[in-house]
Scaffold this motif. Sequence first.
Motif, PDB file in Angstrom:
ATOM      1  N   PRO A  47       0.832  -1.206   0.000  1.00  0.00           N
ATOM      2  CA  PRO A  47       0.000   0.000   0.000  1.00  0.00           C
ATOM      3  C   PRO A  47       0.864   1.251   0.000  1.00  0.00           C
ATOM      4  CG  PRO A  47      -0.695  -1.545   1.701  1.00  0.00           C
ATOM      5  CD  PRO A  47       0.632  -2.018   1.203  1.00  0.00           C
ATOM      6  N   LYS A  48       0.409   2.253  -0.668  1.00  0.00           N
ATOM      7  CA  LYS A  48       1.102   3.540  -0.680  1.00  0.00           C
ATOM      8  C   LYS A  48       0.350   4.509   0.218  1.00  0.00           C
ATOM      9  CE  LYS A  48       2.801   7.252  -3.667  1.00  0.00           C
ATOM     10  NZ  LYS A  48       2.911   7.760  -5.051  1.00  0.00           N
ATOM     11  N   GLU A  49       1.099   5.152   1.106  1.00  0.00           N
ATOM     12  CA  GLU A  49       0.477   6.110   2.014  1.00  0.00           C
ATOM     13  C   GLU A  49       0.018   7.342   1.239  1.00  0.00           C
ATOM     14  OE1 GLU A  49      -0.254   5.755   5.096  1.00  0.00           O
ATOM     15  OE2 GLU A  49       0.708   3.812   5.393  1.00  0.00           O
ATOM     16  N   HIS A  50      -1.199   7.808   1.550  1.00  0.00           N
ATOM     17  CA  HIS A  50      -1.739   9.003   0.907  1.00  0.00           C
ATOM     18  C   HIS A  50      -1.458  10.224   1.781  1.00  0.00           C
ATOM     19  CE1 HIS A  50      -3.896   7.120  -2.403  1.00  0.00           C
ATOM     20  NE2 HIS A  50      -4.247   6.172  -1.562  1.00  0.00           N
ATOM     21  N   HIS A  51      -0.925  11.255   1.153  1.00  0.00           N
ATOM     22  CA  HIS A  51      -0.670  12.507   1.874  1.00  0.00           C
ATOM     23  C   HIS A  51      -1.680  13.582   1.487  1.00  0.00           C
ATOM     24  CE1 HIS A  51       3.058  10.840   3.358  1.00  0.00           C
ATOM     25  NE2 HIS A  51       3.374  10.492   2.126  1.00  0.00           N
ATOM     26  N   ARG A  89      -7.715  14.575   0.385  1.00  0.00           N
ATOM     27  CA  ARG A  89      -8.856  14.310  -0.471  1.00  0.00           C
ATOM     28  C   ARG A  89      -8.838  12.890  -1.008  1.00  0.00           C
ATOM     29  NH1 ARG A  89      -7.797  18.942  -4.704  1.00  0.00           N
ATOM     30  NH2 ARG A  89      -5.737  17.991  -4.376  1.00  0.00           N
ATOM     31  N   ALA A  90      -7.769  12.177  -0.772  1.00  0.00           N
ATOM     32  CA  ALA A  90      -7.654  10.817  -1.301  1.00  0.00           C
ATOM     33  C   ALA A  90      -8.633   9.889  -0.606  1.00  0.00           C
ATOM     34  CB  ALA A  90      -6.232  10.292  -1.110  1.00  0.00           C
ATOM     35  N   ASP A  91      -9.065   8.869  -1.318  1.00  0.00           N
ATOM     36  CA  ASP A  91      -9.997   7.900  -0.784  1.00  0.00           C
ATOM     37  C   ASP A  91      -9.226   6.838  -0.023  1.00  0.00           C
ATOM     38  OD1 ASP A  91     -12.407   5.569  -2.277  1.00  0.00           O
ATOM     39  OD2 ASP A  91     -11.990   6.164  -0.198  1.00  0.00           O
ATOM     40  N   ASP A  92      -9.312   6.874   1.309  1.00  0.00           N
ATOM     41  CA  ASP A  92      -8.544   5.942   2.113  1.00  0.00           C
ATOM     42  C   ASP A  92      -9.058   4.515   1.994  1.00  0.00           C
ATOM     43  OD1 ASP A  92      -6.911   7.933   3.003  1.00  0.00           O
ATOM     44  OD2 ASP A  92      -8.121   8.370   4.784  1.00  0.00           O
ATOM     45  N   THR A  93     -10.256   4.342   1.459  1.00  0.00           N
ATOM     46  CA  THR A  93     -10.801   2.991   1.370  1.00  0.00           C
ATOM     47  C   THR A  93     -10.237   2.226   0.194  1.00  0.00           C
ATOM     48  OG1 THR A  93     -12.667   3.716   0.014  1.00  0.00           O
ATOM     49  CG2 THR A  93     -12.946   3.798   2.413  1.00  0.00           C
ATOM     50  N   ALA A  94      -9.517   2.919  -0.700  1.00  0.00           N
ATOM     51  CA  ALA A  94      -8.944   2.243  -1.864  1.00  0.00           C
ATOM     52  C   ALA A  94      -7.483   2.629  -1.999  1.00  0.00           C
ATOM     53  CB  ALA A  94      -9.712   2.619  -3.131  1.00  0.00           C
TER      54      ALA A  94
END
Length: 207
Positions: free
Chosen positions: A180-184, A187-192
Amino acid sequence: MRDVMYLEQIQQAEALLKQPRIDVLRQLAEPHSCTEVAGRLDLTPQRVYYHVKRLVDAGLVSQVSERRVRGISEGVYQATARSYWLSPRLVGRIGGLRRARDELSLGYLLDLTEEIQADVAALDRTRPELPSIGVSGEIHVRPEDRQAFLDDLKHTLQDLFTRYGGAEGDAFKLAVACYPKEHHDDRADDTAPACEGSADDGPPSAD
Protein backbone atom coordinates in the motif's frame (compact mmCIF):
# COMPACT_ATOMS: atom_id res chain seq x y z
CA MET A 1 15.37 -24.81 3.80
CA ARG A 2 12.36 -24.87 1.51
CA ASP A 3 11.21 -21.73 -0.32
CA VAL A 4 7.58 -21.77 0.85
CA MET A 5 5.75 -23.54 3.67
CA TYR A 6 1.96 -23.69 3.43
CA LEU A 7 0.31 -23.50 6.85
CA GLU A 8 -3.02 -25.28 7.21
CA GLN A 9 -3.04 -26.07 10.93
CA ILE A 10 -4.36 -23.46 13.33
CA GLN A 11 -1.70 -24.50 15.88
CA GLN A 12 1.03 -23.52 13.43
CA ALA A 13 -0.53 -20.14 12.77
CA GLU A 14 -1.03 -19.47 16.47
CA ALA A 15 2.60 -20.35 17.17
CA LEU A 16 3.84 -18.08 14.40
CA LEU A 17 1.62 -15.02 14.42
CA LYS A 18 2.89 -13.26 17.49
CA GLN A 19 5.16 -10.29 16.90
CA PRO A 20 8.11 -11.49 19.06
CA ARG A 21 8.12 -14.82 17.22
CA ILE A 22 7.95 -13.11 13.86
CA ASP A 23 11.04 -11.11 14.86
CA VAL A 24 12.82 -14.29 15.99
CA LEU A 25 11.87 -16.10 12.79
CA ARG A 26 13.29 -13.29 10.66
CA GLN A 27 16.61 -13.62 12.46
CA LEU A 28 16.59 -17.37 11.81
CA ALA A 29 16.58 -16.94 8.04
CA GLU A 30 20.23 -17.86 8.62
CA PRO A 31 21.45 -20.34 11.28
CA HIS A 32 21.85 -18.71 14.70
CA SER A 33 21.87 -19.68 18.35
CA CYS A 34 19.36 -18.30 20.82
CA THR A 35 22.14 -16.22 22.37
CA GLU A 36 22.97 -14.63 19.02
CA VAL A 37 19.32 -13.87 18.32
CA ALA A 38 18.89 -12.44 21.81
CA GLY A 39 21.76 -10.02 21.23
CA ARG A 40 20.24 -8.84 17.95
CA LEU A 41 16.76 -8.32 19.41
CA ASP A 42 17.79 -7.05 22.85
CA LEU A 43 16.03 -9.96 24.59
CA THR A 44 17.23 -12.49 27.12
CA PRO A 45 18.44 -15.85 25.72
CA GLN A 46 15.84 -17.57 27.88
CA ARG A 47 13.04 -15.55 26.30
CA VAL A 48 14.31 -16.27 22.81
CA TYR A 49 14.59 -19.97 23.61
CA TYR A 50 10.95 -19.98 24.73
CA HIS A 51 9.85 -18.58 21.36
CA VAL A 52 12.21 -20.86 19.42
CA LYS A 53 10.85 -23.90 21.29
CA ARG A 54 7.29 -22.99 20.27
CA LEU A 55 8.38 -22.51 16.65
CA VAL A 56 10.23 -25.84 16.69
CA ASP A 57 7.16 -27.62 18.10
CA ALA A 58 5.09 -26.14 15.26
CA GLY A 59 7.58 -27.30 12.64
CA LEU A 60 8.49 -23.75 11.63
CA VAL A 61 12.08 -23.89 12.92
CA SER A 62 14.51 -26.78 13.22
CA GLN A 63 17.81 -27.33 15.02
CA VAL A 64 20.51 -27.64 12.37
CA SER A 65 23.59 -28.15 14.56
CA GLU A 66 24.99 -27.99 18.06
CA ARG A 67 28.17 -26.47 19.42
CA ARG A 68 29.87 -26.09 22.77
CA VAL A 69 30.44 -22.61 24.14
CA ARG A 70 32.47 -22.40 27.36
CA GLY A 71 31.65 -26.02 28.10
CA ILE A 72 27.90 -25.61 27.51
CA SER A 73 26.06 -27.21 24.59
CA GLU A 74 24.24 -24.61 22.49
CA GLY A 75 21.75 -25.38 19.72
CA VAL A 76 21.87 -23.63 16.36
CA TYR A 77 18.49 -23.11 14.73
CA GLN A 78 17.16 -22.10 11.33
CA ALA A 79 13.73 -21.41 9.87
CA THR A 80 12.35 -24.30 7.84
CA ALA A 81 11.21 -22.01 5.00
CA ARG A 82 11.99 -18.63 3.47
CA SER A 83 8.33 -17.60 3.48
CA TYR A 84 5.06 -18.87 4.92
CA TRP A 85 1.62 -18.91 3.32
CA LEU A 86 -1.47 -19.13 5.46
CA SER A 87 -4.43 -21.16 4.28
CA PRO A 88 -7.49 -18.95 3.64
CA ARG A 89 -9.42 -21.33 5.88
CA LEU A 90 -7.49 -19.99 8.86
CA VAL A 91 -8.55 -16.38 8.30
CA GLY A 92 -10.95 -15.20 10.97
CA ARG A 93 -10.25 -18.15 13.28
CA ILE A 94 -7.44 -16.44 15.17
CA GLY A 95 -7.68 -13.07 16.87
CA GLY A 96 -5.37 -10.54 15.21
CA LEU A 97 -4.51 -12.94 12.41
CA ARG A 98 -4.89 -10.42 9.59
CA ARG A 99 -2.67 -7.84 11.29
CA ALA A 100 0.02 -10.37 12.18
CA ARG A 101 -0.02 -11.85 8.69
CA ASP A 102 0.44 -8.38 7.19
CA GLU A 103 3.36 -7.72 9.55
CA LEU A 104 5.02 -10.98 8.49
CA SER A 105 4.52 -10.17 4.82
CA LEU A 106 6.00 -6.68 5.18
CA GLY A 107 8.97 -8.10 7.08
CA TYR A 108 9.65 -10.52 4.24
CA LEU A 109 9.37 -7.63 1.77
CA LEU A 110 12.03 -5.68 3.68
CA ASP A 111 14.31 -8.72 3.67
CA LEU A 112 13.74 -9.11 -0.07
CA THR A 113 14.68 -5.47 -0.66
CA GLU A 114 17.93 -5.92 1.23
CA GLU A 115 18.67 -9.07 -0.76
CA ILE A 116 18.18 -7.22 -4.07
CA GLN A 117 20.49 -4.42 -2.92
CA ALA A 118 23.16 -6.92 -1.92
CA ASP A 119 22.88 -8.80 -5.23
CA VAL A 120 23.13 -5.65 -7.32
CA ALA A 121 26.03 -4.30 -5.28
CA ALA A 122 27.91 -7.56 -5.82
CA LEU A 123 27.65 -7.44 -9.63
CA ASP A 124 30.91 -7.17 -11.55
CA ARG A 125 30.72 -3.66 -13.04
CA THR A 126 33.68 -4.41 -15.35
CA ARG A 127 31.71 -6.93 -17.38
CA PRO A 128 30.96 -5.87 -20.97
CA GLU A 129 27.21 -6.07 -20.47
CA LEU A 130 24.93 -6.09 -17.45
CA PRO A 131 21.39 -6.45 -18.82
CA SER A 132 18.78 -5.59 -16.22
CA ILE A 133 15.42 -3.87 -15.94
CA GLY A 134 13.64 -1.97 -13.21
CA VAL A 135 9.94 -1.14 -13.47
CA SER A 136 7.88 0.81 -10.98
CA GLY A 137 4.33 2.10 -11.21
CA GLU A 138 1.24 2.97 -9.23
CA ILE A 139 -2.19 1.45 -9.56
CA HIS A 140 -5.47 1.94 -7.72
CA VAL A 141 -7.54 -1.07 -6.71
CA ARG A 142 -10.99 -1.02 -5.13
CA PRO A 143 -11.33 -3.26 -2.06
CA GLU A 144 -13.78 -5.53 -3.87
CA ASP A 145 -11.28 -5.94 -6.75
CA ARG A 146 -8.18 -6.75 -4.70
CA GLN A 147 -8.52 -10.53 -4.92
CA ALA A 148 -9.00 -10.35 -8.69
CA PHE A 149 -5.90 -8.16 -8.96
CA LEU A 150 -3.81 -10.60 -6.89
CA ASP A 151 -5.09 -13.50 -8.99
CA ASP A 152 -4.10 -11.67 -12.21
CA LEU A 153 -0.66 -10.93 -10.80
CA LYS A 154 -0.16 -14.54 -9.70
CA HIS A 155 -1.23 -15.93 -13.08
CA THR A 156 1.06 -13.51 -14.93
CA LEU A 157 4.05 -14.57 -12.84
CA GLN A 158 3.18 -18.25 -13.16
CA ASP A 159 3.08 -17.83 -16.94
CA LEU A 160 6.54 -16.22 -16.95
CA PHE A 161 8.03 -18.89 -14.71
CA THR A 162 6.49 -21.63 -16.85
CA ARG A 163 7.72 -20.16 -20.14
CA TYR A 164 11.22 -19.29 -18.93
CA GLY A 165 11.71 -21.65 -16.01
CA GLY A 166 13.85 -24.25 -17.76
CA ALA A 167 17.32 -25.26 -16.65
CA GLU A 168 19.01 -23.95 -19.81
CA GLY A 169 20.07 -20.38 -20.50
CA ASP A 170 21.37 -17.51 -18.41
CA ALA A 171 19.96 -17.08 -14.92
CA PHE A 172 18.02 -13.97 -13.97
CA LYS A 173 16.51 -13.17 -10.61
CA LEU A 174 12.98 -11.75 -10.62
CA ALA A 175 11.42 -10.05 -7.61
CA VAL A 176 7.97 -8.45 -7.46
CA ALA A 177 6.77 -6.27 -4.61
CA CYS A 178 3.27 -4.94 -4.01
CA TYR A 179 2.43 -2.79 -0.99
CA PRO A 180 0.00 0.00 0.00
CA LYS A 181 1.10 3.54 -0.68
CA GLU A 182 0.48 6.11 2.01
CA HIS A 183 -1.74 9.00 0.91
CA HIS A 184 -0.67 12.51 1.87
CA ASP A 185 -3.60 14.16 0.14
CA ASP A 186 -6.57 14.54 2.51
CA ARG A 187 -8.86 14.31 -0.47
CA ALA A 188 -7.65 10.82 -1.30
CA ASP A 189 -10.00 7.90 -0.78
CA ASP A 190 -8.54 5.94 2.11
CA THR A 191 -10.80 2.99 1.37
CA ALA A 192 -8.94 2.24 -1.86
CA PRO A 193 -5.22 2.48 -1.16
CA ALA A 194 -2.86 2.56 -4.09
CA CYS A 195 -0.68 -0.43 -4.72
CA GLU A 196 2.78 0.09 -6.12
CA GLY A 197 4.67 -2.74 -7.74
CA SER A 198 8.26 -3.15 -8.79
CA ALA A 199 10.22 -5.81 -10.60
CA ASP A 200 13.98 -6.16 -10.89
CA ASP A 201 16.26 -8.68 -12.58
CA GLY A 202 19.56 -9.83 -11.18
CA PRO A 203 22.15 -11.07 -11.18
CA PRO A 204 21.94 -10.78 -14.98
CA SER A 205 24.46 -12.34 -17.33
CA ALA A 206 22.94 -11.99 -20.80
CA ASP A 207 20.08 -10.36 -22.69
